[in-house]
Design a protein around this motif. Structure first.
Motif, mmCIF file in Angstrom:
data_model
loop_
_atom_site.group_PDB
_atom_site.id
_atom_site.type_symbol
_atom_site.label_atom_id
_atom_site.label_comp_id
_atom_site.label_asym_id
_atom_site.label_seq_id
_atom_site.Cartn_x
_atom_site.Cartn_y
_atom_site.Cartn_z
ATOM 1 N N ALA A 51 45.481 64.841 93.157
ATOM 2 C CA ALA A 51 45.384 63.454 92.699
ATOM 3 C C ALA A 51 45.223 62.534 93.897
ATOM 4 O O ALA A 51 45.505 62.909 95.042
ATOM 5 C CB ALA A 51 46.630 63.058 91.903
ATOM 6 N N GLN A 52 44.757 61.350 93.608
ATOM 7 C CA GLN A 52 44.601 60.338 94.644
ATOM 8 C C GLN A 52 45.508 59.151 94.341
ATOM 9 O O GLN A 52 45.638 58.732 93.191
ATOM 10 C CB GLN A 52 43.148 59.859 94.713
ATOM 11 N N ARG B 134 46.316 61.091 99.480
ATOM 12 C CA ARG B 134 46.131 62.163 98.499
ATOM 13 C C ARG B 134 47.433 62.896 98.212
ATOM 14 O O ARG B 134 48.351 62.923 99.027
ATOM 15 C CB ARG B 134 45.069 63.149 99.004
ATOM 16 N N ARG C 213 45.589 58.703 90.267
ATOM 17 C CA ARG C 213 44.490 59.169 89.410
ATOM 18 C C ARG C 213 44.242 60.644 89.680
ATOM 19 O O ARG C 213 44.147 61.069 90.838
ATOM 20 C CB ARG C 213 43.219 58.360 89.697
ATOM 21 N N THR D 182 40.889 68.711 87.558
ATOM 22 C CA THR D 182 42.249 69.210 87.716
ATOM 23 C C THR D 182 42.941 69.256 86.361
ATOM 24 O O THR D 182 42.489 68.628 85.394
ATOM 25 C CB THR D 182 43.050 68.304 88.653
ATOM 26 N N LEU E 286 42.153 63.986 90.094
ATOM 27 C CA LEU E 286 40.824 64.176 90.665
ATOM 28 C C LEU E 286 40.055 65.281 89.960
ATOM 29 O O LEU E 286 40.611 66.323 89.617
ATOM 30 C CB LEU E 286 40.930 64.493 92.153
ATOM 31 N N GLY E 287 38.778 65.053 89.747
ATOM 32 C CA GLY E 287 37.872 66.078 89.244
ATOM 33 C C GLY E 287 38.339 66.733 87.969
ATOM 34 O O GLY E 287 38.782 66.085 87.019
#
Length: 367
Positions: free
Chosen positions: A63-64, A42, A75, A80, A77-78
């Motif tokens: 991000a991941q 992460r 990518r 964000t 996340l959520g």
């Protein structure tokens, strides 16, 4: 039973030297090493994030990063604020060498081992120190644009930059790809160890430069240069264009130029510049670390013209002389005639107290 192997291109995996190994904060030396043996990590401000940033505009888990076939994907996340890829909003994308990742108020640069080495060379030609790091990163951005065939690479300085362009080409493309010069004022010549092949027209030069680099001088452009530009910009062209210009030329109309400072303004950095070129020479010739001595460095500083190409040439020749039993063998390793190497040494007689080079020796002087 035979085993079928596939190339990195066929498997979708990047070559080993181009696998992303770290994310570095733009304009600084602060780098975040990516874990080597996990498939997912992460990016954010939390303590357990592999890429941990101290930026109030970055979320705890922003991000991941996921590794697939040795390639890292990122990518957001959520809900964000998302990510930026080279200045444009992009929710998810693959990491490539040199790609700039905007997250919050921070810009990260994805780096492979090859990209880190390229950055080191850019620092060598542009200068070290914290104040030069943004300059180096802007130069790397221009190099990446050139490699993607989006814009020419413009080098600007007060010396002949074609030899420097050739050195940069080798680090961008490798020795196996062509480096072609198009200078209408010079006759057409085949390439050699000492000089690049030259063509007088852009049309002929483009054909010869396929898969490599085409270099032109800003003050001596071929008559068909507009056609060259048009061809370079076509999507199927695999040629990167390098333009060498002097400080008085308006090369900025092509792309933001990389300003190469004169070595007269970098006197304190000269010993380090010589040492780094010597390390390159040792690697290129498969020599031992003791193949370039402090006396050799002093000899280069005292006797060799203060230009990057001349220093590069001198260190390679000295290492070849140190690691060969005689001058003829050294010349053969360098791909040049023994008489040419002898003349080069003769024009630069080393002082005896400097311990200058002689083929097949490590400490003796030239006689």
């Amino acid at each position: 039973m035979s085993v079928v192997t596939m190339s990195p291109q066929e498997t979708g995996e990047p070559p080993l030297g181009n696998q992303i190994i770290q994310l570095r904060e733009w304009g600084t030396e602060r780098a975040h090493r990516l874990p080597a043996h996990v498939l997912r990590c992460r990016l954010g401000t939390e303590d357990d994030c592999a890429v941990r940033l101290s930026d109030p505009d970055v979320l705890p888990v922003h991000a991941q990063l996921t590794r697939e076939h040795q390639q890292w994907l990122t990518r957001a996340l959520g809900d964000t604020p998302g990510l930026m890829r080279d200045g444009a909003h992009c929710h998810a994308f693959a990491l490539e060498p040199g790609v700039e990742i905007g997250v919050g108020g921070t810009t990260l640069v994805a780096e492979s081992a090859h990209w880190i080495a390229l950055r080191g060379f850019c620092a060598r030609i542009l200068g070290w120190g914290s104040d030069r790091m943004p300059v180096v990163d802007r130069a790397l951005r221009s190099i990446r644009m050139c490699r993607m065939h989006l814009a020419p690479l413009v080098l600007r300085g007060d010396s002949d930059l074609v030899a420097l362009a050739r050195s940069l080409h080798r680090r961008m493309r490798g020795d196996g790809s062509p480096f072609i010069v198009c200078d209408p004022r010079r006759r057409g010549v085949a390439g050699s160890v000492r000089s690049a092949a030259n063509y007088q027209t852009g049309a002929a030069a483009i054909q010869a430069a396929a898969g490599g680099s085409l270099c032109v001088r800003g003050e001596r452009l071929p008559k068909d240069f507009d056609a060259v530009l048009a061809r370079i910009r076509e999507p199927d062209t695999r040629i990167q264009l390098i333009v060498c210009s002097n400080p008085c030329e308006d090369a900025g109309r092509l792309a933001a130029p990389i300003e190469v400072p004169s070595l007269s303004a970098r006197v304190a950095e000269l010993p380090r510049i010589v040492n780094e070129f010597a390390l390159d020479a040792i690697a290129a010739l498969g020599a031992s670390p003791t193949s370039f001595l402090g006396a050799d460095r002093d000899w280069v500083l005292a006797k060799v013209e203060k230009s990057l190409p001349e220093i590069e040439k001198a260190t390679l020749r000295l290492v070849a002389l140190r690691t060969s039993t005689n001058l003829s063998r050294a010349a053969a390793r360098l791909g040049m005639a023994p008489v040419s190497l002898s003349r080069w040494l003769g024009r630069r007689p080393p002082r005896a107290d400097r311990g200058g080079p002689r083929a097949g020796t490590r400490t003796s002087t030239c006689r």
